[in-house]
Scaffold this active site. Structure first.
Site, PDB file in Angstrom:
ATOM      1  N   ARG A 154       0.815  -1.221   0.000  1.00  0.00           N
ATOM      2  CA  ARG A 154       0.000   0.000   0.000  1.00  0.00           C
ATOM      3  C   ARG A 154       0.847   1.269   0.000  1.00  0.00           C
ATOM      4  NH1 ARG A 154      -3.709  -3.653   3.273  1.00  0.00           N
ATOM      5  NH2 ARG A 154      -1.725  -4.158   4.232  1.00  0.00           N
ATOM      6  N   ILE A 155       1.835   1.332   0.916  1.00  0.00           N
ATOM      7  CA  ILE A 155       2.613   2.568   1.044  1.00  0.00           C
ATOM      8  C   ILE A 155       3.603   2.703  -0.113  1.00  0.00           C
ATOM      9  CG2 ILE A 155       4.274   3.803   2.502  1.00  0.00           C
ATOM     10  CD1 ILE A 155       2.900   2.406   4.944  1.00  0.00           C
ATOM     11  N   THR A 233      11.193   4.684   5.872  1.00  0.00           N
ATOM     12  CA  THR A 233       9.999   4.925   6.687  1.00  0.00           C
ATOM     13  C   THR A 233       9.368   3.581   7.060  1.00  0.00           C
ATOM     14  OG1 THR A 233       8.602   5.116   4.729  1.00  0.00           O
ATOM     15  CG2 THR A 233       9.451   7.193   5.652  1.00  0.00           C
ATOM     16  N   ARG A 235      10.830   0.107   8.844  1.00  0.00           N
ATOM     17  CA  ARG A 235      11.196  -0.193  10.231  1.00  0.00           C
ATOM     18  C   ARG A 235      12.715  -0.049  10.346  1.00  0.00           C
ATOM     19  NH1 ARG A 235       6.798   0.659  11.517  1.00  0.00           N
ATOM     20  NH2 ARG A 235       5.280  -0.652  12.591  1.00  0.00           N
ATOM     21  N   GLU A 264      15.070   2.567  18.295  1.00  0.00           N
ATOM     22  CA  GLU A 264      14.233   3.734  18.628  1.00  0.00           C
ATOM     23  C   GLU A 264      13.419   3.546  19.911  1.00  0.00           C
ATOM     24  OE1 GLU A 264      11.836   3.663  14.951  1.00  0.00           O
ATOM     25  OE2 GLU A 264      10.069   3.481  16.229  1.00  0.00           O
ATOM     26  N   HIS A 296       9.796   8.685  13.943  1.00  0.00           N
ATOM     27  CA  HIS A 296       8.668   7.800  13.616  1.00  0.00           C
ATOM     28  C   HIS A 296       7.363   8.598  13.524  1.00  0.00           C
ATOM     29  CE1 HIS A 296       7.641   3.281  13.695  1.00  0.00           C
ATOM     30  NE2 HIS A 296       6.703   3.926  13.016  1.00  0.00           N
ATOM     31  N   GLN A 297       7.389   9.628  12.699  1.00  0.00           N
ATOM     32  CA  GLN A 297       6.221  10.497  12.598  1.00  0.00           C
ATOM     33  C   GLN A 297       5.526  10.409  11.242  1.00  0.00           C
ATOM     34  OE1 GLN A 297       8.469  14.424  12.779  1.00  0.00           O
ATOM     35  NE2 GLN A 297       7.010  14.963  11.190  1.00  0.00           N
ATOM     36  N   ALA A 298       5.992   9.476  10.391  1.00  0.00           N
ATOM     37  CA  ALA A 298       5.429   9.429   9.035  1.00  0.00           C
ATOM     38  C   ALA A 298       3.913   9.222   9.054  1.00  0.00           C
ATOM     39  CB  ALA A 298       6.114   8.338   8.218  1.00  0.00           C
ATOM     40  N   PHE A 299       3.431   8.512  10.070  1.00  0.00           N
ATOM     41  CA  PHE A 299       1.995   8.205  10.125  1.00  0.00           C
ATOM     42  C   PHE A 299       1.165   9.388  10.618  1.00  0.00           C
ATOM     43  CE2 PHE A 299       0.902   8.124  14.638  1.00  0.00           C
ATOM     44  CZ  PHE A 299       2.168   8.259  15.203  1.00  0.00           C
TER      45      PHE A 299
HETATM   46  P1  NAD Z   1       1.924  -3.832   2.875  1.00  0.00           P
HETATM   47  O1  NAD Z   1       1.725  -5.122   3.580  1.00  0.00           O
HETATM   48  O2  NAD Z   1       0.786  -3.251   2.111  1.00  0.00           O
HETATM   49  O3  NAD Z   1       3.161  -3.964   1.856  1.00  0.00           O
HETATM   50  C1  NAD Z   1       4.356  -4.604   2.182  1.00  0.00           C
HETATM   51  C2  NAD Z   1       4.948  -5.152   0.880  1.00  0.00           C
HETATM   52  O4  NAD Z   1       6.227  -5.699   1.193  1.00  0.00           O
HETATM   53  C3  NAD Z   1       4.104  -6.264   0.247  1.00  0.00           C
HETATM   54  O5  NAD Z   1       3.867  -5.965  -1.113  1.00  0.00           O
HETATM   55  C4  NAD Z   1       4.966  -7.517   0.420  1.00  0.00           C
HETATM   56  O6  NAD Z   1       4.828  -8.434  -0.666  1.00  0.00           O
HETATM   57  C5  NAD Z   1       6.355  -6.916   0.455  1.00  0.00           C
HETATM   58  N1  NAD Z   1       7.323  -7.781   1.142  1.00  0.00           N
HETATM   59  C6  NAD Z   1       7.194  -8.383   2.341  1.00  0.00           C
HETATM   60  N2  NAD Z   1       8.327  -9.040   2.639  1.00  0.00           N
HETATM   61  C7  NAD Z   1       9.183  -8.847   1.607  1.00  0.00           C
HETATM   62  C8  NAD Z   1      10.507  -9.280   1.326  1.00  0.00           C
HETATM   63  N3  NAD Z   1      11.169 -10.079   2.168  1.00  0.00           N
HETATM   64  N4  NAD Z   1      11.071  -8.881   0.156  1.00  0.00           N
HETATM   65  C9  NAD Z   1      10.396  -8.116  -0.718  1.00  0.00           C
HETATM   66  N5  NAD Z   1       9.132  -7.667  -0.507  1.00  0.00           N
HETATM   67  C10 NAD Z   1       8.546  -8.036   0.653  1.00  0.00           C
HETATM   68  O7  NAD Z   1       2.466  -2.824   3.970  1.00  0.00           O
HETATM   69  P2  NAD Z   1       2.367  -1.229   3.943  1.00  0.00           P
HETATM   70  O8  NAD Z   1       1.075  -0.807   4.526  1.00  0.00           O
HETATM   71  O9  NAD Z   1       2.759  -0.740   2.598  1.00  0.00           O
HETATM   72  O10 NAD Z   1       3.497  -0.865   5.020  1.00  0.00           O
HETATM   73  C11 NAD Z   1       4.869  -1.150   4.781  1.00  0.00           C
HETATM   74  C12 NAD Z   1       5.641  -0.996   6.087  1.00  0.00           C
HETATM   75  O11 NAD Z   1       5.673   0.371   6.464  1.00  0.00           O
HETATM   76  C13 NAD Z   1       4.964  -1.690   7.297  1.00  0.00           C
HETATM   77  O12 NAD Z   1       5.385  -3.036   7.403  1.00  0.00           O
HETATM   78  C14 NAD Z   1       5.431  -0.880   8.470  1.00  0.00           C
HETATM   79  O13 NAD Z   1       6.551  -1.518   9.077  1.00  0.00           O
HETATM   80  C15 NAD Z   1       5.860   0.457   7.863  1.00  0.00           C
HETATM   81  N6  NAD Z   1       5.052   1.579   8.370  1.00  0.00           N
HETATM   82  C16 NAD Z   1       5.703   2.661   8.894  1.00  0.00           C
HETATM   83  C17 NAD Z   1       4.979   3.737   9.363  1.00  0.00           C
HETATM   84  C18 NAD Z   1       5.663   4.971   9.921  1.00  0.00           C
HETATM   85  O14 NAD Z   1       5.000   5.797  10.570  1.00  0.00           O
HETATM   86  N7  NAD Z   1       6.952   5.159   9.676  1.00  0.00           N
HETATM   87  C19 NAD Z   1       3.584   3.712   9.311  1.00  0.00           C
HETATM   88  C20 NAD Z   1       2.950   2.598   8.757  1.00  0.00           C
HETATM   89  C21 NAD Z   1       3.692   1.532   8.288  1.00  0.00           C
END
Ligand code: NAD
Length: 342
Positions: A154-155, A233, A235, A264, A296-299
């Site tokens: 998604r992101i 952004t 982990r 963190e 960790h403020q992206a959200f």
């Molecule tokens: P998502 O589940 O929609 O997408 C994750 C993608 O990563 C998927 O397409 C999956 O196939 C792929 N993936 C998983 N393991 C993999 C690997 N080993 N190699 C290659 N691709 C791989 O998740 P999302 O909603 O897009 O979020 C992504 C990450 O962002 C979350 O896991 C979270 O840790 C992080 N996040 C950070 C913040 C922030 O405030 N900084 C906020 C929300 C999420």
């Protein structure tokens, strides 16, 4: 239901209180993080509502289970801080907020690129000191550059579309390539090595799992283009911070935008301005003029907070009614792909 919310900040409380009248749940807002020492606060609450730096290992899960907790309603998308197998063994259900605003996080990743590229934070500091010189502020056009998106969920997809809008060529790496992204913006899926080798900007959007831990290590950094911009952004532990420091010292990495950091926990979300920072790695990272760290403020947008509150309370309501939770996270669903948290 009685909900114990941990690591609560003013903005959390505000967003939950704004819709609390629509639900009948009773929320206790606790400031401390959830860990073994604080688990007692959850006693008497059927639901625990943690955030990303609360630690739900087997011991803590046992503690809260003994105190009557049966649902862990994460108010985050990531769940790497929960021992899912231990939760399953105890019969604790774990739910999350899988999508609250991919825009919030993707836009923050892009903001880090622009701020670093055009040195906005440096010019802000300079001009406040009435230093209007431009020396050292030369950036580059994002247009025409190659951006590597690691993880096109998604992101990652949202970030890819924004970079495409800037006129960038988008490379992508994911275990499950999405043909839709290829059709929509002409993204080209490549393996991780090719993405590292060809990208001017690399943005990380994969979850933290055993297989992605320190995915960006010294070896990976060495294969990247000199001057590469690395944005995280996702982990913190996706990047080996010590290896990043070495690559920054050599000048191999051109800039790093870090919204997350592997250590963190216990630092981010806190005001430590009157203390001595004990983490030498973070302290070193903060000395580089080409590193921008956000805590960790992206959200953190109004829209995301509102969605987090709504989905969390819907999760609790569905659980209370005995309905299947669409947002449930289960060990057996993630273990086969190596996507279990640790
Ligand atoms: P998502 O589940 O929609 O997408 C994750 C993608 O990563 C998927 O397409 C999956 O196939 C792929 N993936 C998983 N393991 C993999 C690997 N080993 N190699 C290659 N691709 C791989 O998740 P999302 O909603 O897009 O979020 C992504 C990450 O962002 C979350 O896991 C979270 O840790 C992080 N996040 C950070 C913040 C922030 O405030 N900084 C906020 C929300 C999420």
């Amino acid at each position: 239901m009685k909900i114990a919310m941990f690591d609560t900040h003013g903005y959390d409380e505000q967003s939950f209180r704004a819709i609390a009248d629509e639900y009948w749940h009773e929320i206790s807002y606790f400031k401390p993080r959830l860990m073994h020492d604080t688990a007692v606060l959850a006693h008497g609450h059927e639901v625990v509502c943690p955030f990303v730096n609360d630690r739900l290992d087997a011991r803590v899960l046992r503690d809260i289970y003994d105190g009557g907790t049966r649902l862990v309603a994460l108010r985050s998308a990531g769940y790497n801080n929960v021992d899912l197998e231990a939760a399953a063994d105890l019969g604790i259900t774990v739910a999350r907020v899988p999508e609250y605003s991919p825009h919030a996080v993707a836009e923050h990743a892009v903001a880090l690129v622009l701020a670093l590229d055009r040195k906005i934070y440096r010019s802000w500091a300079r001009v406040r000191d009435w230093n209007f010189s431009l020396d050292g502020l030369v950036g580059f056009d994002l247009h025409g550059k190659t951006v590597g998106i690691v993880g096109t969920g998604r992101i990652g997809q949202t970030a890819a579309r924004i970079f495409h809008g800037f006129g960038c060529r988008v490379l992508a790496y994911d275990l499950r390539p999405d043909p839709g992204l290829i059709a929509e913006i002409g993204a080209r899926y490549v393996n991780a090595q090719d993405l590292f080798r060809e990208s001017d900007v690399i943005s990380l959007h994969i979850p933290l799992t055993p297989s992605t831990h320190h995915m960006i290590d010294a070896e990976a950094l060495a294969t990247m283009k000199p001057g590469v911009f690395l944005i995280n952004t996702g982990r913190g532990a996706l990047i080996d911070s010590r290896a990043l420091i070495e690559a920054l010292k050599r000048g191999h990495v051109g800039a790093a935008g870090l919204d997350v950091y592997e250590e963190e926990e216990g630092v981010f979300f806190k005001d430590l301005s009157d203390r001595v920072l004990q983490d030498d790695v973070l302290a070193r990272l903060l000395t580089f003029p080409n590193v921008l760290v956000t805590a960790h403020q992206a959200f953190l947008t109004k829209e995301a907070l509102a969605n987090i509150a709504r989905v969390t309370l819907e999760n609790v309501t569905a659980f209370e009614r005995g309905e299947a939770l669409r947002t449930e996270v289960r060990a057996e669903l993630v273990l086969p792909t190596g996507a279990q948290a640790h």
